[in-house]
Scaffold this active site. Sequence first.
Site, PDB file in Angstrom:
ATOM      1  N   ARG A 134       0.800  -1.224   0.000  1.00  0.00           N
ATOM      2  CA  ARG A 134       0.000   0.000   0.000  1.00  0.00           C
ATOM      3  C   ARG A 134       0.839   1.284   0.000  1.00  0.00           C
ATOM      4  O   ARG A 134       0.318   2.371  -0.183  1.00  0.00           O
ATOM      5  CB  ARG A 134      -0.963   0.013   1.199  1.00  0.00           C
ATOM      6  N   GLN A 162      13.659 -14.596   5.636  1.00  0.00           N
ATOM      7  CA  GLN A 162      12.415 -15.343   5.507  1.00  0.00           C
ATOM      8  C   GLN A 162      12.191 -15.579   4.012  1.00  0.00           C
ATOM      9  O   GLN A 162      12.069 -14.620   3.246  1.00  0.00           O
ATOM     10  CB  GLN A 162      11.247 -14.556   6.106  1.00  0.00           C
ATOM     11  N   THR A 206       3.140 -14.317  10.268  1.00  0.00           N
ATOM     12  CA  THR A 206       3.965 -13.742  11.338  1.00  0.00           C
ATOM     13  C   THR A 206       4.648 -14.817  12.197  1.00  0.00           C
ATOM     14  O   THR A 206       5.756 -14.592  12.688  1.00  0.00           O
ATOM     15  CB  THR A 206       3.127 -12.804  12.235  1.00  0.00           C
ATOM     16  N   ASN A 254       1.236   1.654   6.953  1.00  0.00           N
ATOM     17  CA  ASN A 254       0.957   0.851   5.768  1.00  0.00           C
ATOM     18  C   ASN A 254       0.800   1.711   4.526  1.00  0.00           C
ATOM     19  O   ASN A 254       0.754   1.196   3.424  1.00  0.00           O
ATOM     20  CB  ASN A 254      -0.331   0.042   5.973  1.00  0.00           C
ATOM     21  N   TYR A 303      30.274  33.860  -3.914  1.00  0.00           N
ATOM     22  CA  TYR A 303      30.599  32.445  -3.755  1.00  0.00           C
ATOM     23  C   TYR A 303      32.023  32.352  -3.224  1.00  0.00           C
ATOM     24  O   TYR A 303      32.963  32.873  -3.844  1.00  0.00           O
ATOM     25  CB  TYR A 303      30.481  31.679  -5.081  1.00  0.00           C
ATOM     26  N   ASN A 347      37.411  28.913  -8.032  1.00  0.00           N
ATOM     27  CA  ASN A 347      38.219  27.826  -7.457  1.00  0.00           C
ATOM     28  C   ASN A 347      38.352  26.633  -8.394  1.00  0.00           C
ATOM     29  O   ASN A 347      39.128  25.735  -8.137  1.00  0.00           O
ATOM     30  CB  ASN A 347      37.614  27.370  -6.127  1.00  0.00           C
TER      31      ASN A 347
HETATM   32  C1  UD1 Z   1      -0.785  -8.481  12.619  1.00  0.00           C
HETATM   33  C2  UD1 Z   1      -1.425  -9.319  13.737  1.00  0.00           C
HETATM   34  C3  UD1 Z   1      -2.667  -8.590  14.228  1.00  0.00           C
HETATM   35  C4  UD1 Z   1      -2.308  -7.206  14.707  1.00  0.00           C
HETATM   36  C5  UD1 Z   1      -1.590  -6.440  13.614  1.00  0.00           C
HETATM   37  C6  UD1 Z   1      -1.064  -5.144  14.144  1.00  0.00           C
HETATM   38  C7  UD1 Z   1      -0.957 -11.650  13.132  1.00  0.00           C
HETATM   39  C8  UD1 Z   1      -1.509 -12.899  12.596  1.00  0.00           C
HETATM   40  N1  UD1 Z   1      -1.796 -10.620  13.200  1.00  0.00           N
HETATM   41  O1  UD1 Z   1      -1.740  -8.438  11.578  1.00  0.00           O
HETATM   42  O2  UD1 Z   1      -3.271  -9.316  15.288  1.00  0.00           O
HETATM   43  O3  UD1 Z   1      -3.463  -6.508  15.105  1.00  0.00           O
HETATM   44  O4  UD1 Z   1      -0.471  -7.189  13.130  1.00  0.00           O
HETATM   45  O5  UD1 Z   1      -0.503  -4.411  13.102  1.00  0.00           O
HETATM   46  O6  UD1 Z   1       0.183 -11.611  13.521  1.00  0.00           O
HETATM   47  N2  UD1 Z   1       5.635 -10.078   8.363  1.00  0.00           N
HETATM   48  C9  UD1 Z   1       6.768 -10.766   8.012  1.00  0.00           C
HETATM   49  N3  UD1 Z   1       6.648 -12.009   7.472  1.00  0.00           N
HETATM   50  C10 UD1 Z   1       5.436 -12.594   7.268  1.00  0.00           C
HETATM   51  C11 UD1 Z   1       4.280 -11.885   7.629  1.00  0.00           C
HETATM   52  C12 UD1 Z   1       4.413 -10.621   8.173  1.00  0.00           C
HETATM   53  O7  UD1 Z   1       7.884 -10.277   8.192  1.00  0.00           O
HETATM   54  O8  UD1 Z   1       5.412 -13.742   6.778  1.00  0.00           O
HETATM   55  C13 UD1 Z   1       5.770  -8.738   8.939  1.00  0.00           C
HETATM   56  C14 UD1 Z   1       5.218  -7.690   8.014  1.00  0.00           C
HETATM   57  O9  UD1 Z   1       6.262  -7.087   7.261  1.00  0.00           O
HETATM   58  C15 UD1 Z   1       4.615  -6.670   8.980  1.00  0.00           C
HETATM   59  C16 UD1 Z   1       4.281  -7.488  10.219  1.00  0.00           C
HETATM   60  O10 UD1 Z   1       4.993  -8.684  10.104  1.00  0.00           O
HETATM   61  O11 UD1 Z   1       5.537  -5.674   9.352  1.00  0.00           O
HETATM   62  C17 UD1 Z   1       2.793  -7.724  10.346  1.00  0.00           C
HETATM   63  O12 UD1 Z   1       2.346  -8.492   9.282  1.00  0.00           O
HETATM   64  P1  UD1 Z   1       0.935  -8.327   8.609  1.00  0.00           P
HETATM   65  O13 UD1 Z   1       0.754  -9.419   7.660  1.00  0.00           O
HETATM   66  O14 UD1 Z   1       0.763  -6.924   8.140  1.00  0.00           O
HETATM   67  O15 UD1 Z   1      -0.030  -8.592   9.845  1.00  0.00           O
HETATM   68  P2  UD1 Z   1      -1.398  -7.944  10.085  1.00  0.00           P
HETATM   69  O16 UD1 Z   1      -2.399  -8.535   9.184  1.00  0.00           O
HETATM   70  O17 UD1 Z   1      -1.266  -6.465  10.090  1.00  0.00           O
HETATM   71 CA    CA Z   2       0.067  -4.629   9.147  1.00  0.00          CA
END
Ligand code: UD1
Ligand code: CA
Length: 463
Positions: A15, A72, A78, A236, A374, A394
Amino acid sequence: MSEAAIILAAGAGTRMKSKNSKVVHEILGKKLIDWVVDAARSAGIEDLVTVVGHRSDQVIEAVSDRSAIAHQKEMLGTADAVSCAMEAPQLADLHGSVVVLYGDTPLISPDTIRKLLDIRNEKNASCVVLTMRLDDPFGYGRIIREDTFETETATGEVLRIVEQKDASEAEARVCECNSGIYCFDADDLRSALAKIEPNNAQGELYVTDALEIMKSEGKICVAYEAEDPTECLGINSRYQLAEATSVMQTRINRRFMGEGVTMMAPELVWIGPDVKIDRDVVLMPNVWLFGNTSIGEDSIVGPNTRLTDTFIGCGCTIDETVAIEARVDDGASTGPRAYLRPEAHLCEGAKAGTHVEIKKSTIGKGSKVPHLSYIGDTTMGQGVNIGAGSITCNYDGHNKHKTVIGDDTFIGSDTMMVAPVNIGDNVVVGAGSVITKDVPDGALAVARSREKLYDGWVDKHKS
Ligand code: UD1
Ligand code: CA
């Protein structure tokens, strides 16, 4: 080693509509991920592992001097990201606390991180989750406590966290949200991660499931509601980046005003996190202070001024100035419309006035370059006056050359000093001169064509 932090930064950040990693976008001249790294370190955590994926090159470049890196390979969720970090050699032997942070949640404060660590120790908890109550909780994971459905302000133990896409109607009405920031017991986290499965609406491995697993094993999970919910603001989009900038700007400006700095319009002053400002400094509207800039007592800065990595002494007047890696000593003044480039040094009481550009030069004590000049690659003594429109030439198209000007010398207006050239002490140079040869101490140098007069010329040429 008993405390570590994991920073999740593998996401694509779609986004943001950017070719760059989301976490290298900046707030007040500092990358999002650097804010997070610094918050963890200020909280006393030395061991950091950053999880990278999308544009890992940029993230690694930003943090690899202060954090270990875990790659990763696929964005499986997450929990998978946290597992990658826990498998890193740096965390393999960790028994104690591990804090999970997001690279895109830069407003988290060191105090709050410390608080999560302290609560975990105090309560002997397997997990402490940082939560926030939002008027519009849509999109966030919801915190389900023992007493969530009994009262508006539930404070009981956490049972589980439900993602938006998996929430029932009643669960979706809950306003307490998961910030995504946690402090886990490292051993309990490892054992829970091994049991997490992707059986949810998104088919992802949710780290949030760790809480339910821990609870089912009779462990303690605590929710701690952030005193200031803006700390949990995740970024985001570009709009949220602007919002976070504004929150941070307010935080920093309030601190400086509390320490005795005057701001005419604080919403028009942007100060980076590493800037130092003494008391009784006045900051006028439209001032940007970035990097390692510092400003001494009683100086007036602005309006319309941008200073990066610049030192300003006490009692200076810095009016409509752009300065980068410059030094301005006590009582000196710049602008309006001055440009100080790297290694410009104004000694005590010196002046770089209107439409003046100075690069890699020392302007001696009390010396003045008041208008339209200058000055580059120059060493200037004390008490020098440079007439309007004078320039050090210069650059010969290939190399840069030095100009040296002695003490108490007067350079007439519109003088070209063709470097390399030495102009001595107590010299006077006639206006409009092109100086190509060295001028000894005490000499008058005039290098221009003589004026010719034609008496009565105008009348004779009248038509
Ligand atoms: C996550 C939480 C949610 C919380 C929210 C807050 C989970 C399942 N949900 O949701 O409860 O309210 O954050 O913002 O954890 N990321 C990785 N690798 C991955 C997936 C994500 O590095 O495989 C990183 C993303 O870059 C991001 C963060 O983890 O910075 C959160 O991931 P995202 O998928 O945006 O989780 P949300 O759906 O926002
Ligand atoms: Ca997020």
